[in-house]
Design a protein around this motif. Structure first.
Motif, PDB file in Angstrom:
ATOM      1  N   ILE A   1       6.617  10.415 -13.432  1.00  0.00           N
ATOM      2  CA  ILE A   1       5.937   9.618 -12.418  1.00  0.00           C
ATOM      3  C   ILE A   1       6.054   8.131 -12.758  1.00  0.00           C
ATOM      4  CG2 ILE A   1       3.705   9.065 -11.374  1.00  0.00           C
ATOM      5  CD1 ILE A   1       2.898  11.968 -11.817  1.00  0.00           C
ATOM      6  N   GLN A   2       6.377   7.341 -11.758  1.00  0.00           N
ATOM      7  CA  GLN A   2       6.382   5.882 -11.893  1.00  0.00           C
ATOM      8  C   GLN A   2       5.520   5.300 -10.773  1.00  0.00           C
ATOM      9  OE1 GLN A   2      10.272   4.055 -12.729  1.00  0.00           O
ATOM     10  NE2 GLN A   2      11.141   6.120 -12.781  1.00  0.00           N
ATOM     11  N   SER A   3       4.878   4.182 -11.045  1.00  0.00           N
ATOM     12  CA  SER A   3       3.946   3.653 -10.054  1.00  0.00           C
ATOM     13  C   SER A   3       3.716   2.165 -10.258  1.00  0.00           C
ATOM     14  CB  SER A   3       2.604   4.405 -10.144  1.00  0.00           C
ATOM     15  OG  SER A   3       1.723   4.016  -9.111  1.00  0.00           O
ATOM     16  N   ALA A   4       3.237   1.521  -9.212  1.00  0.00           N
ATOM     17  CA  ALA A   4       2.897   0.097  -9.276  1.00  0.00           C
ATOM     18  C   ALA A   4       1.876  -0.218  -8.209  1.00  0.00           C
ATOM     19  CB  ALA A   4       4.141  -0.773  -9.093  1.00  0.00           C
ATOM     20  N   THR A   5       1.043  -1.222  -8.476  1.00  0.00           N
ATOM     21  CA  THR A   5       0.083  -1.711  -7.484  1.00  0.00           C
ATOM     22  C   THR A   5       0.112  -3.231  -7.439  1.00  0.00           C
ATOM     23  OG1 THR A   5      -1.691  -1.702  -9.136  1.00  0.00           O
ATOM     24  CG2 THR A   5      -1.543   0.213  -7.693  1.00  0.00           C
ATOM     25  N   VAL A   6      -0.200  -3.787  -6.284  1.00  0.00           N
ATOM     26  CA  VAL A   6      -0.425  -5.227  -6.147  1.00  0.00           C
ATOM     27  C   VAL A   6      -1.708  -5.433  -5.351  1.00  0.00           C
ATOM     28  CG1 VAL A   6       2.001  -5.889  -6.310  1.00  0.00           C
ATOM     29  CG2 VAL A   6       1.011  -5.404  -4.069  1.00  0.00           C
ATOM     30  N   LEU A   7      -2.381  -6.525  -5.661  1.00  0.00           N
ATOM     31  CA  LEU A   7      -3.624  -6.876  -4.984  1.00  0.00           C
ATOM     32  C   LEU A   7      -3.377  -8.045  -4.050  1.00  0.00           C
ATOM     33  CD1 LEU A   7      -6.785  -6.545  -4.832  1.00  0.00           C
ATOM     34  CD2 LEU A   7      -6.885  -8.335  -6.580  1.00  0.00           C
ATOM     35  N   LEU A   8      -3.715  -7.855  -2.774  1.00  0.00           N
ATOM     36  CA  LEU A   8      -3.658  -8.944  -1.794  1.00  0.00           C
ATOM     37  C   LEU A   8      -5.075  -9.499  -1.659  1.00  0.00           C
ATOM     38  CD1 LEU A   8      -1.216  -6.987  -1.143  1.00  0.00           C
ATOM     39  CD2 LEU A   8      -1.342  -7.859   1.199  1.00  0.00           C
ATOM     40  N   ASP A   9      -5.308 -10.680  -2.232  1.00  0.00           N
ATOM     41  CA  ASP A   9      -6.662 -11.230  -2.228  1.00  0.00           C
ATOM     42  C   ASP A   9      -6.931 -11.988  -0.939  1.00  0.00           C
ATOM     43  OD1 ASP A   9      -5.371 -13.668  -2.509  1.00  0.00           O
ATOM     44  OD2 ASP A   9      -5.769 -13.814  -4.668  1.00  0.00           O
ATOM     45  N   GLN A  10      -8.056 -12.685  -0.907  1.00  0.00           N
ATOM     46  CA  GLN A  10      -8.479 -13.365   0.314  1.00  0.00           C
ATOM     47  C   GLN A  10      -7.509 -14.460   0.738  1.00  0.00           C
ATOM     48  OE1 GLN A  10     -12.610 -14.545   0.271  1.00  0.00           O
ATOM     49  NE2 GLN A  10     -13.193 -12.819  -1.011  1.00  0.00           N
ATOM     50  N   ASP A  11      -6.750 -15.011  -0.220  1.00  0.00           N
ATOM     51  CA  ASP A  11      -5.817 -16.085   0.107  1.00  0.00           C
ATOM     52  C   ASP A  11      -4.592 -15.587   0.867  1.00  0.00           C
ATOM     53  OD1 ASP A  11      -7.459 -17.914  -1.156  1.00  0.00           O
ATOM     54  OD2 ASP A  11      -6.452 -17.715  -3.094  1.00  0.00           O
ATOM     55  N   VAL A  12      -4.355 -14.294   0.833  1.00  0.00           N
ATOM     56  CA  VAL A  12      -3.242 -13.724   1.607  1.00  0.00           C
ATOM     57  C   VAL A  12      -3.715 -13.581   3.046  1.00  0.00           C
ATOM     58  CG1 VAL A  12      -1.684 -11.767   1.885  1.00  0.00           C
ATOM     59  CG2 VAL A  12      -2.349 -12.510  -0.408  1.00  0.00           C
ATOM     60  N   ALA A  13      -3.291 -14.532   3.886  1.00  0.00           N
ATOM     61  CA  ALA A  13      -3.871 -14.599   5.233  1.00  0.00           C
ATOM     62  C   ALA A  13      -2.845 -14.847   6.321  1.00  0.00           C
ATOM     63  CB  ALA A  13      -4.942 -15.697   5.277  1.00  0.00           C
ATOM     64  N   ASP A  14      -1.549 -14.760   5.992  1.00  0.00           N
ATOM     65  CA  ASP A  14      -0.524 -14.925   7.017  1.00  0.00           C
ATOM     66  C   ASP A  14       0.703 -14.113   6.622  1.00  0.00           C
ATOM     67  OD1 ASP A  14       0.834 -16.434   5.061  1.00  0.00           O
ATOM     68  OD2 ASP A  14       0.012 -18.319   5.824  1.00  0.00           O
ATOM     69  N   GLU A  15       1.701 -14.125   7.494  1.00  0.00           N
ATOM     70  CA  GLU A  15       2.887 -13.311   7.276  1.00  0.00           C
ATOM     71  C   GLU A  15       3.619 -13.704   5.997  1.00  0.00           C
ATOM     72  OE1 GLU A  15       6.877 -11.878   9.799  1.00  0.00           O
ATOM     73  OE2 GLU A  15       5.498 -13.394  10.607  1.00  0.00           O
ATOM     74  N   ARG A  16       3.693 -14.996   5.719  1.00  0.00           N
ATOM     75  CA  ARG A  16       4.431 -15.458   4.547  1.00  0.00           C
ATOM     76  C   ARG A  16       3.786 -14.968   3.254  1.00  0.00           C
ATOM     77  NH1 ARG A  16       3.645 -19.377   1.015  1.00  0.00           N
ATOM     78  NH2 ARG A  16       1.854 -20.149   2.191  1.00  0.00           N
ATOM     79  N   THR A  17       2.470 -15.119   3.136  1.00  0.00           N
ATOM     80  CA  THR A  17       1.808 -14.702   1.896  1.00  0.00           C
ATOM     81  C   THR A  17       1.748 -13.178   1.772  1.00  0.00           C
ATOM     82  OG1 THR A  17      -0.320 -15.010   3.046  1.00  0.00           O
ATOM     83  CG2 THR A  17       0.451 -16.802   1.616  1.00  0.00           C
ATOM     84  N   ALA A  18       1.664 -12.469   2.904  1.00  0.00           N
ATOM     85  CA  ALA A  18       1.681 -11.012   2.851  1.00  0.00           C
ATOM     86  C   ALA A  18       3.039 -10.516   2.360  1.00  0.00           C
ATOM     87  CB  ALA A  18       1.381 -10.431   4.230  1.00  0.00           C
ATOM     88  N   GLU A  19       4.110 -11.113   2.831  1.00  0.00           N
ATOM     89  CA  GLU A  19       5.441 -10.716   2.391  1.00  0.00           C
ATOM     90  C   GLU A  19       5.689 -11.098   0.936  1.00  0.00           C
ATOM     91  OE1 GLU A  19       8.398 -12.121   5.079  1.00  0.00           O
ATOM     92  OE2 GLU A  19       7.753 -10.791   6.718  1.00  0.00           O
ATOM     93  N   ALA A  20       5.085 -12.197   0.475  1.00  0.00           N
ATOM     94  CA  ALA A  20       5.216 -12.575  -0.937  1.00  0.00           C
ATOM     95  C   ALA A  20       4.591 -11.511  -1.832  1.00  0.00           C
ATOM     96  CB  ALA A  20       4.564 -13.937  -1.177  1.00  0.00           C
ATOM     97  N   ALA A  21       3.467 -10.931  -1.392  1.00  0.00           N
ATOM     98  CA  ALA A  21       2.825  -9.864  -2.156  1.00  0.00           C
ATOM     99  C   ALA A  21       3.726  -8.629  -2.206  1.00  0.00           C
ATOM    100  CB  ALA A  21       1.478  -9.517  -1.543  1.00  0.00           C
ATOM    101  N   MET A  22       4.379  -8.313  -1.083  1.00  0.00           N
ATOM    102  CA  MET A  22       5.288  -7.164  -1.065  1.00  0.00           C
ATOM    103  C   MET A  22       6.507  -7.403  -1.948  1.00  0.00           C
ATOM    104  SD  MET A  22       3.502  -5.220   0.700  1.00  0.00           S
ATOM    105  CE  MET A  22       2.024  -5.625   1.620  1.00  0.00           C
ATOM    106  N   GLN A  23       6.923  -8.649  -2.069  1.00  0.00           N
ATOM    107  CA  GLN A  23       8.026  -8.965  -2.970  1.00  0.00           C
ATOM    108  C   GLN A  23       7.634  -8.684  -4.418  1.00  0.00           C
ATOM    109  OE1 GLN A  23       8.812 -13.056  -1.698  1.00  0.00           O
ATOM    110  NE2 GLN A  23      10.795 -12.427  -0.886  1.00  0.00           N
TER     111      GLN A  23
END
Length: 397
Positions: A276-298
């Protein structure tokens, strides 16, 4: 030449004696039909067993649209689709919207009526599943679901209305999934460590991922109790993800069953296995538009988790969604699909999130976290998680 071999009985002779042919033909059957065919004779039974052992990919049933009155859409979808799936479920995680699953009444005096309705629906779902199947059912304010048919279908954030899904995990070579339940007990303020061990959460070197869900979080002491469960696990190099849900409706484990109650507590799934392999990322309150949401997915993409035989989870606050993104709907699910075009995504909108930026990387080696413990409990955030269940030959069949 024996003319009898040219008659109608020839096909029956072939199917009765040539295991390779039988296995080829039976391999086209969905699981329920395959199990019925296994009752014909010993040869067919052995062929069916071999076929089922190769069916080790996750399957799921989705319900995205409300149907006619008389039962939740997820129950109706399961009733139909379980006749068609090609896996034998060993563990099932189902999540549905709390409002329609439990009834439409919102008044306090109708609380008992809603609970009775919820229990009846849960029992109906459980009866559709195999008797030895582990089942965990949750109710949440909103649902994140990938439509059936293909892993590449566009995931949907359904913040209001009737919706749900059921993840059907078959037995997978090298992977063990365990359900667990820790109810808050008034008499015992300290968690029994033996219960952690029974749930696979302690003395388990193969533990890789724990999905945790707190329920009845509005109860006094619920947050403190959740910390009691999470803190010991935070010392391990494992993925922790989940959130606060309205309630749980089903919990069937290998050892015992649990009934929903008015108390608070924690339920979840523990995933163990060196592959099993796994990863998580946290999108905090500062993630509030398409650009920052995609940065989190990166950041999640940079973990290099294999995407074959992988499932994605999204645990978001009810305050996010289209309200947070200034009326633009499906923002985070769309960002996930952009970077993970072939990974199905599931999850919910809840009352609090559990998780952090953490990676369990390839070559079956854990990437250790910093000595400082990660803050795992959040509000007004989203936790995105990938779980890769391995790429064995059986999984590729």
């Amino acid at each position: 030449m024996d003319t009898d071999m040219d008659g109608p009985g020839k096909g029956g002779l072939v199917l009765g004696n040539l295991a390779e042919v039988v296995e080829r033909v039976l391999g086209f059957l969905p699981t329920k039909a395959l199990l019925r065919a296994a009752c014909v004779c010993r040869l067919w039974r052995e062929c069916a067993r071999r076929i089922l052992r190769t069916r080790q990919r996750l399957s799921w049933v989705s319900a995205l649209e409300p149907g006619p009155p008389g039962g939740h859409a997820l129950l109706r979808a399961l009733h139909t689709e379980l006749q068609r799936v090609h896996v034998l479920p060993h563990t099932v995680l189902y999540i549905a919207d709390a409002e329609t699953f439990s009834g439409h009444e919102e008044c306090h005096e109708h609380k008992k009526a809603r609970k009775r309705n919820s229990k009846e629906t849960a029992l109906a779902i459980e009866k559709l599943l195999p008797k030895r199947c582990q089942v965990l059912g949750l109710l949440t304010p909103g649902i994140v679901v990938t439509p059936m048919g293909s892993s590449s279908n566009q995931p949907q954030e359904i913040e209001d209305g009737e919706a749900g899904f059921a993840l059907l995990f078959p037995k997978i070579d090298g992977v063990k999934i365990q359900t667990f339940h820790f109810p808050k007990e008034v008499k015992n303020r300290v968690i029994d460590e033996n219960k952690f061990a029974e749930a696979g959460l302690k003395n388990n070197p193969d533990l890789r991922v724990v999905l945790l869900f707190g329920y009845n979080s509005w109860k006094s002491g619920a947050t403190r109790f959740l910390h009691q469960i999470v803190n010991p696990l935070n010392e391990k190099s494992i993925i922790l993800a989940g959130g606060q849900v309205e309630s749980f409706t089903s919990l069937i484990s290998e050892n015992n069953n649990a009934q929903p109650s008015d108390a608070c507590g924690v339920v979840g799934l523990a995933f163990s296995g060196p592959q099993i392999q796994s990863a998580t990322v946290l999108l905090d309150q500062d993630v509030a538009d398409e650009r920052t949401a995609e940065a989190a997915m990166q950041r999640l993409k940079a973990a290099n988790i294999p995407e074959c035989n992988t499932i994605g989870f999204m645990f978001a606050c009810v305050g996010r969604g289209y309200r947070h993104y200034k009326t633009k709907r499906n923002m985070e699910a769309d960002a996930f699909r952009k970077f993970f075009p072939n990974v199905p995504l599931f999850g919910f909108f809840g009352h609090g999130e559990i998780g952090c930026d953490r990676i369990v990387t390839g070559n079956f080696v854990l990437r250790e976290c910093n000595d400082v413990k990660d803050d795992l409990l959040h509000g007004y955030t989203t936790v995105m998680t990938l779980i890769h269940l391995g790429s064995t030959k059986a999984n590729q069949a």
